[in-house]
Design an enzyme around this catalytic site. Sequence first.
Site, short mmCIF file in Angstrom:
data_model
loop_
_atom_site.label_atom_id
_atom_site.label_comp_id
_atom_site.label_asym_id
_atom_site.label_seq_id
_atom_site.Cartn_x
_atom_site.Cartn_y
_atom_site.Cartn_z
N CYS A 280 0.82 -1.22 0.00
CA CYS A 280 0.00 0.00 0.00
C CYS A 280 0.85 1.27 0.00
CB CYS A 280 -0.97 0.01 1.16
SG CYS A 280 -1.16 -1.55 2.01
N ARG A 309 7.57 -11.24 5.62
CA ARG A 309 7.30 -11.05 7.04
C ARG A 309 8.11 -12.05 7.84
NH1 ARG A 309 0.81 -10.07 6.22
NH2 ARG A 309 1.09 -8.21 4.96
N GLN A 327 1.02 -11.61 -2.81
CA GLN A 327 -0.34 -11.09 -2.68
C GLN A 327 -0.92 -10.71 -4.03
OE1 GLN A 327 0.33 -7.84 0.06
NE2 GLN A 327 -0.44 -9.07 1.75
N ASP A 329 -2.63 -8.08 -4.89
CA ASP A 329 -2.96 -6.86 -4.17
C ASP A 329 -3.51 -5.80 -5.13
OD1 ASP A 329 -3.21 -5.33 -1.96
OD2 ASP A 329 -1.07 -5.07 -1.58
N HIS A 331 -5.12 -1.46 -5.03
CA HIS A 331 -5.56 -0.28 -4.29
C HIS A 331 -6.32 0.65 -5.21
CE1 HIS A 331 -2.19 -1.78 -1.80
NE2 HIS A 331 -3.06 -1.51 -0.84
N LYS A 418 -14.73 -2.63 6.69
CA LYS A 418 -14.35 -3.58 5.64
C LYS A 418 -15.40 -4.66 5.45
CE LYS A 418 -11.69 -6.45 8.79
NZ LYS A 418 -10.60 -7.36 9.00
N HIS A 464 -8.17 -0.87 0.01
CA HIS A 464 -7.25 -2.01 -0.12
C HIS A 464 -8.13 -3.21 -0.46
CE1 HIS A 464 -4.25 0.14 2.47
NE2 HIS A 464 -5.34 0.60 3.04
ZN LIG Z 1 -3.14 -2.25 0.99
#
Ligand SMILES: [Zn+2]
Length: 582
Positions: A280, A309, A327, A329, A331, A418, A464
């Site tokens: 992000c 991580r 991910q 991912d 945005h 969310k 997100h």
């Molecule tokens: Zn994000």
Amino acid sequence: MNNENALFNMRHTASHVMSYAIKMLRPDVKMGVGPATEMGFYQDYDFGQTPLSVDDFKAIEKKMRWIVNKDFALQKREISVAEAKELFAGDPFKMALIEGIEKKGEACTLYDFVDGEGNARYTDLCAGPHVASTGQIGTFKLMKVAGAYWRGDENEPMLTRVYGGTFADADGLAAHLHMLEEAAKRDHRKLGKELDLYTTSDLIGSGLPLFTPRGTVVRDAIQDEIMKLQYAHGYRRVAIPHICKKDLYETSGHWQKYKDDLFHVHGKGDTEFVMKPMNCPHHTQIYASQMRSYRDLPIRYCEVTACYRDEQPGELLGLSRVRALTQDDGHVFCRMGQIKDEAAKIIDIARAFHTKTGMWAEGNFEVYLSVRDPEKPEKYLGDSANWDIAEQLLEEVAAEAGLKVKREEGEAAFYGPKLDFQFADAIGRKWQLTTIQLDFVMPDRFDLTYINEAGEKERPVMIHRAIAGSLERFMAVLIEHYAGAFPAWMAPVQAVLLPVGQQHDAFTDDLQKQLMTAGVRAEIDVPTETLGKRIRASQKAKVPFSIIIGDTETGGGPLTVRRYGAQKDEQMTVEELISALA
Ligand SMILES: [Zn+2]
Ligand SMILES: [Zn+2]
């Protein structure tokens, strides 16, 4: 009382029954905590020099049945902290719990197991709730033992955690045991090896899986499907480096909280770098690279990219819990008034994708709307009026998409509400995959703006979102859901060609070329073994289509096709086979 609460109380009470039984067998045992779990309960113990093992289960279960048959009443009483300290003086873990209660200024509650004569036979420190008497705990079974640190802290002593299952009746227990058996058969670590999907190396490290060519086909199929749907909904792909200065996370506000969970990278100079744990903040910098107008919004970025991580080594598990997770991912930067349309698009993508993966089926998933805790408005950042609107919009968009939503008060992150989608797999286990998370805070932290109709600066909202979550974890879910027998569109090998004899080789080679030209992943298993053995091998490898090529086929007849798991052969033309594999 609803069934869920009744089961919870049974499960929690069963852990006391186990402790009472263990105390009879091992009077010196010290006790940690013992909560109910989704399927039963666990309880932590310190057995000193004589460890407990599954071999002790029979004796413990026998004592537990005795306690159940006696139908002791569970009676609550309150005592002072001083009395409690006297009562549990010999047990350092209980003493620590009592000190915790003392700090909170609460009274200690005890539960006595009381027999028919009114005598307390066993007493435990607990706030409840329980069932009224031990006869009501249903069907139970002790399941396993494992090590667990006191308070989950590795600097504290290692205790023995004993797990049990508790169900309303014997059928419930049988169904659970069947599920466990199925889960073991479907374990993605076992199937991942058998089907040659991924591997690990000591030289590379744990939690860092390597995908083989076969596994990469599955990964790519998932990724391509998501990207295709995202492009169709106006997303554009971006690409970012995997390390960055720590400054990025200081600005985003993640540094203080998460710096110990990141991999730190040391370069030549003094600049401190880290491996990215999320995407992000990087994406905000692409947004911020230009002056944005309200006409440019919504701006939608997506990519499939790895995050890193530093998980506890003990928590790593196959593909489910890794140190490098990929991910899917994305945005979205948009205005308040665009949230609904954008959420609707994400739901469309999720519906199309998870219908194709087989996870989206009526009654097979649940949608949770996480909103603020109305009692604690100070916990949440951002304009409260915007929160009201956003919670309302997410609720509406889900309803308009025909989804039933469970509203979860107090479950929202501090930065926005969310929607989470939780899917059940073939054996009923639940997995949270798709998520749509609004964010009022990050645009603020990075001072993101756009110019509105009046020529003034305004803050965009950030969304997100992930469709599959992490590819590694989603692959683990799919491997176990399908027990390794993937649908044809994602199978590593879609068709195996089985020439009956060498005289059929030339025809088989031509057919393979034809199929591969059409994009079909086809392999040939040459006739060094009998046809029966080769058919069994292709079934073991869970290949969706096995194609037998003999005289009829080379003579211009239709293809003889055996689908995975089918008992009978089918006749198909090459064109029919290709369309069945799409
Ligand atoms: Zn994000
Ligand atoms: Zn209790």
